[in-house]
Design a protein around this motif. Sequence first.
Motif, PDB file in Angstrom:
ATOM      1  N   PRO A 258       0.809  -1.225   0.000  1.00 23.44           N
ATOM      2  CA  PRO A 258       0.000   0.000   0.000  1.00 23.44           C
ATOM      3  C   PRO A 258       0.841   1.272   0.000  1.00 23.44           C
ATOM      4  O   PRO A 258       0.425   2.298  -0.535  1.00 23.44           O
ATOM      5  CB  PRO A 258      -0.811  -0.122   1.302  1.00 23.44           C
ATOM      6  N   SER A 259       2.027   1.201   0.618  1.00 25.25           N
ATOM      7  CA  SER A 259       2.903   2.380   0.673  1.00 25.25           C
ATOM      8  C   SER A 259       3.788   2.502  -0.554  1.00 25.25           C
ATOM      9  O   SER A 259       4.605   3.420  -0.654  1.00 25.25           O
ATOM     10  CB  SER A 259       3.782   2.333   1.930  1.00 25.25           C
ATOM     11  N   ALA A 260       3.650   1.569  -1.507  1.00 26.36           N
ATOM     12  CA  ALA A 260       4.403   1.581  -2.766  1.00 26.36           C
ATOM     13  C   ALA A 260       5.909   1.662  -2.548  1.00 26.36           C
ATOM     14  O   ALA A 260       6.602   2.469  -3.168  1.00 26.36           O
ATOM     15  CB  ALA A 260       3.939   2.744  -3.648  1.00 26.36           C
ATOM     16  N   ARG A 261       6.422   0.801  -1.670  1.00 26.49           N
ATOM     17  CA  ARG A 261       7.877   0.720  -1.509  1.00 26.49           C
ATOM     18  C   ARG A 261       8.497   0.221  -2.795  1.00 26.49           C
ATOM     19  O   ARG A 261       7.988  -0.699  -3.435  1.00 26.49           O
ATOM     20  CB  ARG A 261       8.231  -0.215  -0.352  1.00 26.49           C
ATOM     21  N   LEU A 262       9.583   0.844  -3.188  1.00 25.55           N
ATOM     22  CA  LEU A 262      10.189   0.552  -4.480  1.00 25.55           C
ATOM     23  C   LEU A 262      11.358  -0.428  -4.372  1.00 25.55           C
ATOM     24  O   LEU A 262      12.247  -0.273  -3.534  1.00 25.55           O
ATOM     25  CB  LEU A 262      10.663   1.853  -5.140  1.00 25.55           C
ATOM     26  N   PHE A 263      11.322  -1.409  -5.235  1.00 28.31           N
ATOM     27  CA  PHE A 263      12.404  -2.371  -5.389  1.00 28.31           C
ATOM     28  C   PHE A 263      12.808  -2.376  -6.851  1.00 28.31           C
ATOM     29  O   PHE A 263      12.075  -1.876  -7.709  1.00 28.31           O
ATOM     30  CB  PHE A 263      11.950  -3.773  -4.982  1.00 28.31           C
ATOM     31  N   ALA A 264      13.960  -2.942  -7.126  1.00 24.11           N
ATOM     32  CA  ALA A 264      14.410  -3.078  -8.511  1.00 24.11           C
ATOM     33  C   ALA A 264      15.082  -4.423  -8.684  1.00 24.11           C
ATOM     34  O   ALA A 264      15.791  -4.901  -7.793  1.00 24.11           O
ATOM     35  CB  ALA A 264      15.369  -1.948  -8.885  1.00 24.11           C
TER      36      ALA A 264
END
Length: 265
Positions: free
Chosen positions: A67-73
Motif C-alpha cells: 500500500p505504501s508503494a515501496r520501491l524495489f528493482a
Amino acid sequence: MFARRTHHQESFSKYRTTKSTSTSRQKRSFRDHAARKAEKPRGTAAEASPIKGSTMTSPIVTLCIGPSARLFAAHEDVLSLSPFFAAIIRSQFLESVSKRITLPDETPEIFSSVLEYLYKGDYYPRLLHNKRGDRWELEPDDDDAGARGSVESTVYCGAAGQLLLKDTLIYCTAEKYGLEELKRLALRKQGLQSGIQCATILASARYAYANTPDSDSKLRAHYLALIIRSRGTFKRSGTMQMEMEGDDISSIAKSPTTKSPRNLR
C-alpha cells in the motif's frame, strides 16, 4: 545491483549481504545442497540455483510493493524465473519504455525475502545443513549467536490484520509466483520454528488454508505437526479450545489429504 540507490528505493537486503560468512565448515547452505543435488542425473527444479549462468545484463524492472508503494528493482531475467512475473513481463513490456510493476496487495518484507531468494538461492535467516549432526538448522542471529529459529519469525500481514509466520507468508507467495523450490525451503524453515504464540500458529494456519489449494497436503501436515508439537503451550494458555471450536483449523487432522507427521520430510 538489486535496487536503485535512491531515497525512496531500497535493495531487498540492505545490510544482510554484509553479514559474516564465517560459518562452520561443518555446515552447508540450502543453496549449496540444492546445487549438489542438481549435479546428479536426476536433477531438481530450475530455480534451485536461481541465477546460475546469468550475466546480470538484462534490463532493470522497478517494482512498487504494498500500500505504501515501496520501491524495489530487479533484473528482468531474474524475475522471469517466476512464471508469474515472466507472464507479466511478456505482456506488459513488449512495447513499454517504463518497466514498472505495481503490486499493492503484497507485503514488502515478504517480497524482499522472495527477491533475496531469486538472487541468492535462500533468504535470511539462511538454512544450513549441519553435516556432523545430519540435520538442518537456521542461521543464528549475529547479535545472539545462541538464537535459533527466533529471528524475524513473524511479519505483520495487512490482509490478515495481524502477525503471521513469515515462512507461511513466503510459502503462500511462492505458490502464487510458481516457485516450487522456494515453497520447499519455506516449509522446511517453518518446521524449525519454536516458541511461537498459539494465536499466531492458528492465524497462520487459517491464512495458509485460504491461500493454498486444498490438495496441498504437505503444508497441512506441517501445521498438524506444529500444533501437536505445541500442544503443551495450547493447554497452558487455554487457547486450543477457544480458538478451534467451530474453526476450520480443527479439520486438519480429519482431512483425507493430510499426511501423518512422520512423513513430513
